[in-house]
Design an enzyme around this catalytic site. Structure first.
Site, short mmCIF file in Angstrom:
data_model
loop_
_atom_site.label_atom_id
_atom_site.label_comp_id
_atom_site.label_asym_id
_atom_site.label_seq_id
_atom_site.Cartn_x
_atom_site.Cartn_y
_atom_site.Cartn_z
N ASP A 8 -52.30 24.43 -7.48
CA ASP A 8 -52.26 25.45 -6.43
C ASP A 8 -52.72 24.80 -5.13
O ASP A 8 -53.88 24.39 -5.00
CB ASP A 8 -53.16 26.63 -6.79
N GLU A 32 -45.72 24.99 -6.48
CA GLU A 32 -45.01 26.13 -5.92
C GLU A 32 -44.10 25.70 -4.78
O GLU A 32 -44.40 24.75 -4.06
CB GLU A 32 -45.99 27.19 -5.43
N ASP A 34 -57.86 30.76 -6.82
CA ASP A 34 -57.07 29.53 -6.84
C ASP A 34 -56.92 28.96 -8.24
O ASP A 34 -55.85 28.47 -8.61
CB ASP A 34 -57.72 28.49 -5.91
#
Length: 399
Positions: free
Chosen positions: A186, A270, A350
């Site tokens: 992340d 991501e 997170d």
């Protein structure tokens, strides 16, 4: 599968060699501007484009003229490459990837030129046609066959050579990744990266650390008279500070991405909307973090090391989805670094997102046949609770 690798080394030319490098860059700029003007004039007169063969023939005649005979002392491939650069500029313009080609300026453009062949590196030296062997700071060996070389002087006055090499990658399926050797990452600004394994990487903030020096150097430059030597020295001082920031950032990113690729068989990240984030009030921090460069390095390094990379859709609710019970927290805001789920669990935003990214990435790898789904005892490894939340409200992920 044929792949490319790029090597970049700082050159250490003598004063005489540096003058020759500047002359070759000037010849390239001259031919580029001549070819651009010739193509423009030919189209205005004939309403059609001039062929590359005719333009190359006219360049040969140009070198025979007395006023431009000095072009004979320049490498011929360099001049032909300038014609190709003009052709590529027009092609990009017609395909709407760039604006109409413009003439190169000695004041606006950094001196540079490209030679497609006959450049080689041996014993800490690079061979430049028409110049000879020039010393370089060779930080690593070249284990591939070089195809082309680009020479460029940066804003600090240093010359660099960029060598493009090609190597063959075995075109065979990648070995499956074990779930315990896959990591979810992340990315953010409070922590540069939070791994599903629990590790955290603090943001280095290289630009923020040098911001005061940059402001002082910029003010000193603005006070200098245009065209003076003092202004040129102030400009180089400002460029050196920017270069240090850039080098520190690249060093941090290369070390981290290399460590990740060597330590894991699969990496899940991501697909962030970096352009949108760069238009927010966090634009300076987003640019300083260089998240796009981090992803770019991961993409090619996973290919080189034959590892797996899964990119999760940007609308996947990685932060809002509780990894244990599957509940969605629609009220979660950017300021909420820790939140309490309806099930009573206290969740680190997170770390929870990193776990969810890993789970979703494993789904992609399993679907593509690149991951094993059973552990040593034959039990299911990846959770199935997310499947019943496939129709949940999508999250636009903002760091």
């Amino acid at each position: 599968m044929l792949l490319r690798k790029v090597y970049r080394f700082q050159m250490r030319p003598t004063k005489a060699q540096e003058e020759l490098l500047c002359q070759m860059a000037g010849a390239k700029r001259f031919v580029f501007n001549w070819a651009l003007a010739r193509r423009r004039d030919f189209y205005e007169a004939n309403k059609e484009g001039i062929s590359a063969k005719q333009l190359s023939s006219e360049l040969t005649d140009l070198k025979k003229q007395p006023e431009t005979g000095w072009l004979k002392g320049v490498d011929s491939q360099l001049l032909q490459q300038a014609l190709k650069d003009v052709d590529r500029s027009f092609k990009n313009f017609f395909e709407k990837r760039s604006r109409f080609p413009r003439f190169k300026s000695r004041k606006r453009e950094m001196p540079s030129f490209r030679i497609p062949q006959r450049v080689k590196v041996e014993d800490g030296k690079v061979y430049v046609p028409k110049i000879g062997w020039v010393r370089i700071r060779q930080s690593q060996d070249i284990d591939c066959k070089t195809k082309s070389a680009t020479f460029k002087r940066d804003a600090t006055g240093k010359w660099y050579v960029t060598l493009t090499a090609e190597f063959e990658m075995p075109d065979v399926p990648l070995p499956p990744a074990k779930p315990e050797n896959v990591v979810g990452i992340d990315l953010g600004l409070k922590d540069f990266a939070v791994l599903s394994s629990g590790e955290r990487e603090a943001p280095p903030k290289h630009y923020r650390a040098a911001e005061k020096k940059l402001k002082r150097a910029q003010r000193a430059l603005s006070r200098k008279q245009k065209g003076s030597k003092n202004r040129d020295r102030a400009r180089q001082q400002l460029a050196r500070i920017h270069q240090k920031v850039r080098n520190k950032r690249q060093d941090f990113l290369h070390k981290m991405t290399t460590s990740l690729v060597r330590g894991y068989e699969g990496i899940c990240i991501e697909d962030l909307s970096l352009k949108g984030m760069a238009r927010t009030k966090l634009a300076k921090s987003v640019s300083d973090a260089a998240l796009g460069e981090f992803r770019r390095q991961l993409e090619y390094k996973t290919v080189w090391h034959r590892k797996h990379l899964a990119v999760i859709d940007r609308f996947f609710p990685s932060s809002k989805l509780h990894m244990e019970c599957g509940a969605i927290n629609d009220a979660l805001t950017l300021a909420d670094r820790v939140w309490t789920c309806a099930c009573g669990a206290v969740i680190d935003r997170d770390l929870n997102a990193a776990h969810n990214i890993k789970v979703e990435g494993l789904k992609q790898l399993v679907a593509a046949g690149h991951a094993e789904t059973l552990n040593a005892c034959g039990a299911q490894v990846r959770p199935t609770l997310i499947s019943r939340h496939s129709a949940v409200k999508q999250e636009s992920h903002v760091l």
